[in-house]
Structure formats: C-alpha cells, structure tokens
Design a protein around this motif. Structure first.
Motif, short mmCIF file in Angstrom:
data_model
loop_
_atom_site.label_atom_id
_atom_site.label_comp_id
_atom_site.label_asym_id
_atom_site.label_seq_id
_atom_site.Cartn_x
_atom_site.Cartn_y
_atom_site.Cartn_z
N GLN A 1 0.86 -1.18 0.00
CA GLN A 1 0.00 0.00 0.00
C GLN A 1 0.90 1.23 0.00
O GLN A 1 1.80 1.34 0.83
CB GLN A 1 -0.91 0.02 1.23
N GLY A 2 0.66 2.13 -0.93
CA GLY A 2 1.50 3.31 -1.04
C GLY A 2 0.76 4.59 -0.71
O GLY A 2 -0.45 4.68 -0.86
N LYS A 3 1.51 5.57 -0.25
CA LYS A 3 0.95 6.90 -0.05
C LYS A 3 2.06 7.94 -0.13
O LYS A 3 3.24 7.62 -0.01
CB LYS A 3 0.22 7.00 1.29
N VAL A 4 1.66 9.17 -0.35
CA VAL A 4 2.56 10.31 -0.29
C VAL A 4 2.24 11.07 0.98
O VAL A 4 1.08 11.36 1.29
CB VAL A 4 2.43 11.20 -1.53
N VAL A 5 3.29 11.36 1.76
CA VAL A 5 3.14 11.91 3.10
C VAL A 5 3.07 13.43 3.04
O VAL A 5 3.74 14.08 2.23
CB VAL A 5 4.33 11.46 3.98
N ASN A 6 2.23 14.00 3.89
CA ASN A 6 2.13 15.46 4.00
C ASN A 6 3.32 15.96 4.81
O ASN A 6 3.25 16.18 6.02
CB ASN A 6 0.81 15.82 4.69
N TRP A 7 4.43 16.15 4.09
CA TRP A 7 5.71 16.46 4.74
C TRP A 7 6.48 17.40 3.82
O TRP A 7 6.39 17.29 2.59
CB TRP A 7 6.49 15.17 5.00
N PRO A 8 7.26 18.35 4.37
CA PRO A 8 7.93 19.33 3.51
C PRO A 8 8.92 18.71 2.53
O PRO A 8 9.12 19.25 1.43
CB PRO A 8 8.63 20.27 4.50
N LEU A 9 9.57 17.60 2.90
CA LEU A 9 10.40 16.89 1.94
C LEU A 9 9.56 15.82 1.26
O LEU A 9 8.76 15.14 1.91
CB LEU A 9 11.61 16.25 2.62
N SER A 10 9.75 15.66 -0.03
CA SER A 10 8.88 14.81 -0.85
C SER A 10 9.08 13.34 -0.48
O SER A 10 10.10 12.74 -0.81
CB SER A 10 9.18 15.05 -2.32
N THR A 11 8.07 12.75 0.19
CA THR A 11 8.23 11.43 0.82
C THR A 11 7.16 10.46 0.35
O THR A 11 5.96 10.71 0.48
CB THR A 11 8.16 11.56 2.35
N ILE A 12 7.63 9.32 -0.19
CA ILE A 12 6.76 8.20 -0.56
C ILE A 12 6.83 7.18 0.58
O ILE A 12 7.92 6.84 1.04
CB ILE A 12 7.24 7.55 -1.87
N GLU A 13 5.68 6.69 1.00
CA GLU A 13 5.66 5.66 2.05
C GLU A 13 5.06 4.38 1.48
O GLU A 13 3.96 4.39 0.91
CB GLU A 13 4.84 6.14 3.26
N LEU A 14 5.78 3.28 1.65
CA LEU A 14 5.34 1.96 1.20
C LEU A 14 5.18 1.06 2.42
O LEU A 14 6.09 0.98 3.25
CB LEU A 14 6.36 1.35 0.24
N VAL A 15 4.03 0.36 2.52
CA VAL A 15 3.75 -0.49 3.66
C VAL A 15 3.41 -1.89 3.17
O VAL A 15 2.59 -2.06 2.26
CB VAL A 15 2.58 0.07 4.51
N SER A 16 4.05 -2.90 3.77
CA SER A 16 3.78 -4.28 3.38
C SER A 16 4.34 -5.21 4.44
O SER A 16 5.19 -4.81 5.25
CB SER A 16 4.42 -4.60 2.02
N ASP A 17 3.88 -6.46 4.45
CA ASP A 17 4.50 -7.47 5.30
C ASP A 17 5.48 -8.33 4.51
O ASP A 17 6.03 -9.30 5.03
CB ASP A 17 3.45 -8.35 6.00
N SER A 18 5.72 -7.97 3.24
CA SER A 18 6.63 -8.72 2.38
C SER A 18 7.94 -7.96 2.20
O SER A 18 7.98 -6.90 1.58
CB SER A 18 5.99 -8.96 1.00
N VAL A 19 9.02 -8.52 2.75
CA VAL A 19 10.34 -7.92 2.59
C VAL A 19 10.75 -7.89 1.13
O VAL A 19 11.27 -6.88 0.62
CB VAL A 19 11.38 -8.70 3.43
N GLU A 20 10.53 -8.99 0.43
CA GLU A 20 10.94 -9.09 -0.98
C GLU A 20 10.24 -8.04 -1.83
O GLU A 20 10.88 -7.37 -2.65
CB GLU A 20 10.63 -10.49 -1.53
N ALA A 21 8.93 -7.89 -1.63
CA ALA A 21 8.18 -6.92 -2.43
C ALA A 21 8.65 -5.49 -2.13
O ALA A 21 8.84 -4.68 -3.05
CB ALA A 21 6.68 -7.06 -2.16
N LEU A 22 8.85 -5.17 -0.85
CA LEU A 22 9.28 -3.81 -0.48
C LEU A 22 10.68 -3.49 -1.03
O LEU A 22 10.92 -2.40 -1.53
CB LEU A 22 9.28 -3.65 1.03
N ALA A 23 11.59 -4.45 -0.92
CA ALA A 23 12.95 -4.21 -1.41
C ALA A 23 12.95 -4.02 -2.92
O ALA A 23 13.60 -3.09 -3.43
CB ALA A 23 13.86 -5.38 -1.01
N ALA A 24 12.23 -4.86 -3.62
CA ALA A 24 12.20 -4.76 -5.09
C ALA A 24 11.53 -3.48 -5.54
O ALA A 24 12.02 -2.78 -6.44
CB ALA A 24 11.47 -5.98 -5.67
N CYS A 25 10.41 -3.13 -4.92
CA CYS A 25 9.68 -1.92 -5.30
C CYS A 25 10.50 -0.68 -4.99
O CYS A 25 10.57 0.26 -5.80
CB CYS A 25 8.34 -1.88 -4.57
N SER A 26 11.13 -0.64 -3.82
CA SER A 26 11.95 0.52 -3.43
C SER A 26 13.10 0.72 -4.41
O SER A 26 13.39 1.86 -4.82
CB SER A 26 12.50 0.33 -2.01
#
Length: 503
Positions: free
Chosen positions: A306-331
């Motif tokens: 699940q992805g979102k863009v954070v309301n933060w002054p520096l441009s921040t993408i947040e990715l959430v998952s219980d899969s290490v492989e998916a998060l590492a590959a996507c990042s």
C-alpha cells in the motif's frame, strides 16, 4: 578540630576506591575484580603507595575529572582536551570486557528479547562514558508547532569547541591513515590522537545484514534516544543500491523496536560522512512519524504494497507491506526510475552532462507485522541563483542552518549549531529593545521579528520563530513543493512508477 589535609597519594587512593565502588554498583565489574582493578589503576598513575583513604562521595563523572587533575599534578598527561579525554577513556577501558565478551553477553540477552540486548549495550555505552552523558545534558531541546505537526529542535552544545592551542596542535600533528575514518571498525579500542578521538572504551556489536558483516555502535553525542550507527566492516563509500533496502529491512527484522535509515549518497543532500557506508537508527519517534497523508496509491505490480505520499515538507513516498521481498524490489525500482527522472516544470533535472543529481534518503521501521519503507526524493543540482543547491536551505535561512540536510533533519529533528544559543540571546534583547543591533547575519530576521512582536513571552516567541526558520529549511529541501504545481508533478512521478492514484 583541625581537618587533616590529604596528600596527593591519599586523594588518589580515595578516588580509585570510589570509582571501583561505583562500577561494582553499576555491574561493570564484580567484587572479585576490585584488587586487580585497583592495582592496574595504581600502575596507570605510577603510584606504589596505597592506603585505605576517605572514600569520595562524588559521582562517576566527578571522580574521573578529579583523577584527571591528579594525573596533571603528577605530570602524567598534557592539559589539552584530547589528552584529558584519552586518559578518561583509558581508565574506563579497565572496567569493560573485551569485544568478544560484550558480544557474547549481547547475544545471550538477544535470545531472550532484542530489547534486552540493546538495553544492556546502551547502558554499557553510557556507564563507560563512551556516550557523553554529562555533555549531552547541556543541549537545549524544545518542540515547536508547524503546519506539519510538532517539530523537534536541538541546539547542540554537547560537542566541546576547540581552543586555538588545540587547533595549532592538530595542524602540527602528523597525518595517519589508521583508522581511515571515524566509522572504521579499527576505532574499537583505539588510543586516539590530537586529531583522532579516543576510542579505548569503545565497543561494537557484530551483526549480519543481508548475508554481510556489519557492526553496531551508539553515537557518542546522541541526537535522540538510543541513537545507533550501523557501519560496514569495510571502508567503502556511501551508496544507495538494491542491497540497501534489504539491509534496512533485515535490520528491522532483527531489531523490530528500532528504526533505521540511510543518508543520501550524493554531496549536498548526503550526510557529513560519505566516505564510509553506514546507517543510523534507534528508538525514537520523529515528527515525520506523525505526518498525515496527502494522497494514496496502489501499485498493480506489487499488490502486497500500500503506497501513499506523506504530508511532509520533503517529498516522501511511504510503502507499507509485510513482504520484505516486495518492499525491497519496489523501493529499488522507484530509486532507479528517480535517478533518471527529470521534470523541468519543477526544476528537477536528473543530470548535468554526466553528473547525477537524483537520489533517495531511505528510512525503514516496523509497525506490528508490517514494514514501513519511506523514500525521500532528493536532488542536489546547483545554479547561479542557488550555488549551494536548489533543494538545499536557501540563503535567507542559512544564518540558522547552512549544513547538509541529512537523515535526522529529514525526519523533523533540527540539529542546530551551539553558536545560536548566545546569538539568540542577542536577538531577544534586540526584539524587546534592550540592544540596538545584532550580528549581521541575523539582522534582517531580527528586524522582522521586532516589527511583529506584540509583547508576548519573548522566549517562546523566539523559539517559535527559530522553528519556523527550520521548517523553511525543510521546505527548501523538498523537490516537489506542496503547492498545486508541485502536487501535480509528484503525482506525475508516482504514475511513472506504475502507481494508480486513489480518488
């Protein structure tokens, strides 16, 4: 009744016995070790006399300072700060186990609970005086309100300033390539020199991340709770690669109560040390952790995320998952897309000829069974108008913060120079009319503050104004501004990454 004046030897014996007493109480040594430690300390002080003397009631830091004074009286050390620090570290090293023993205890506790292991090592690093607890108490810390939530401010007073004599000695001292830098594993137990900090009382924990050897230590000058540094066992430059994401995720798998992040791997947007690959982590909640959401998106290629863009002054993408492989590959995929991505409408150019400008500040933590990976987009391009960086603190805020905006500042904790404490006192006096001028670098800001001052508590007023300046620092570093054009540009990049925006 006349009080007997103790001889130098009697004073020394009393201080030695007090230090042994305190370190038995702190569980650094056992009663059985007392005579051995006493004899080693007597040898260190070249003292062949011992008598049970009046035991001091001072705390450990006071005892160590008094022992330094005895060493000076006996002409055992020089009086400069590095020499004093080296002597104290050498004393405390006598109370510590060898690295193998510290690691054995750490992992014995780790098998019970990772929190027990880090608690032990953190306390050990403080009791050994490797972490400069006494100096850290000098820091000025407070929070301010901002459009992004609470922001944390630290005016850093813990690092002692060098006096002219020390600077002169450093210039005369010969250069050395051992250890190669402040983060090399060869620092463990190193005596120190006039140029290189003492590390006799330094210990590191050996950890394996992504099938490679790393070491974990705490920062001597903590910027936040349990501020740890995880460093490569080889002296290799900072780099953000596919392995970086696996390393960060593996660390949070092993230490789920700690976050971990990496500075960016390019000048200007990177941290202060780019010559040695390392990460920073710890047990702290940053302002970024409370940030709200600008918009959400899904990634059809990575259904587990699940992805979102954070309301933060520096441009921040947040990715959430219980899969290490998916998060590492996507990042890694997002990193590679960003490295080559340009958007001239937002001043973003990936390259100037062959010079790269785009990289990422990655941050990882756990929330229950889920992993959270934050990817902060960075760009280090410069122009004539902004010679220090387009996405770097602009000139009008550099009187507050001119240095690189690294990992810690990215997350909303300002580490500001100690000079500000006295400079801000002058600004306060100027605002209330007690002085006619302030330092030139603060003059325009102080005049503006004076014009808008309405008689409220001046301390709170100046603190908030300082915090507002730091928020501007963060906004300057954001590649996508939080205006209509910036949000459109950010959404364009998310779609380039295959993201489907949620309505």
């Amino acid at each position: 009744m006349k009080i007997k004046t103790l001889t130098l030897s009697e004073r020394l014996c009393g201080l030695i016995d007090r230090l042994i007493e305190l370190n038995i109480k702190n569980h650094l040594i056992e009663e059985m070790d007392a005579i051995y430690i006493r004899n080693r300390l007597l040898a260190l002080f070249k003292e062949d006399y011992y008598i049970l003397s009046c035991t001091s009631k001072s705390d450990a830091y006071e005892v160590l300072e008094q022992l330094v004074e005895v060493a000076l009286e006996k002409n055992l050390i020089e009086g400069n700060v590095p020499a004093r620090d080296r002597f104290i570290s050498g004393i405390m090293d006598l109370f510590l186990d060898k690295p193998s023993g510290v690691n054995a205890k750490f992992f014995s506790l780790y098998n019970e609970d990772p929190r027990n292991a880090t608690k032990y090592f953190y306390e050990l690093s403080q009791l050994s005086t490797y972490i400069k607890v006494k100096q850290l108490a000098k820091n000025n810390q407070f929070n301010i309100q901002s459009p992004y939530g609470e922001i944390q401010i630290t005016i850093n007073l813990s690092k002692p300033e060098k006096d002219p004599k020390q600077i002169a000695l450093e210039r005369l001292a010969p250069s050395s390539n051992y250890p190669m830098c402040l983060l090399c594993q060869e620092n463990e137990g190193y005596e120190g020199t006039i140029k290189h900090p003492d590390r006799a009382n330094h210990r590191m924990i050996r950890v394996e991340l992504n099938q490679k050897s790393w070491l974990m230590q705490y920062s001597p000058y903590l910027y936040y709770n349990e501020h740890c540094i995880v460093l490569s066992d080889t002296h290799t430059p900072m780099q953000i690669t596919a392995n970086t994401f696996y390393n960060l995720l593996d660390f949070t798998t092993q230490f789920p109560h700690y976050f971990i992040g990496s500075n960016a791997d390019l000048p200007i947007v990177g941290g202060s040390i780019l010559s040695h690959e390392h990460y920073q982590g710890g047990n702290h909640v940053f302002p970024m952790d409370h940030a709200t959401t600008l918009f959400e998106f899904t990634l059809p290629k990575y259904e587990q995320i699940q992805g979102k863009v954070v309301n933060w002054p520096l441009s921040t993408i947040e990715l959430v998952s219980d899969s290490v492989e998916a998060l590492a590959a996507c990042s890694h995929e997002i990193l590679e897309l960003w490295r080559d991505y340009s958007d001239e409408s937002c001043d973003i150019l990936a390259y100037t000829q062959d010079t790269p400008h785009n990289t990422i500040t990655p941050i990882c933590k756990r929330e229950g069974d889920h992993y959270v990976m934050r990817l902060v987009l960075r760009n280090n391009r410069t122009t004539e108008a902004h010679p220090l960086g387009i996405f770097h603190p602009h000139e009008d805020v550099q009187h507050i913060k001119k240095e690189n905006i690294g990992l810690i500042e990215v997350m909303g904790l300002a580490i500001l120079p100690g000079r500000l404490l006295t400079e801000l006192e002058d600004v306060k006096k100027y605002v209330v009319g007690d002085v006619a001028e302030v330092a030139e670098n603060h003059q325009a800001w102080a005049a503006q503050l004076k014009d808008t001052y309405t008689g409220q508590d001046v301390e709170s007023y100046i603190r908030q104004a300082l915090g507002d300046k730091f928020v501007r620092v963060l906004e300057d570093a954001g590649v996508y501004k939080l205006d209509t054009a910036g949000l459109i540009g950010f959404k364009r990049f998310i779609e380039t990454c295959g993201g489907v925006l949620e309505s």
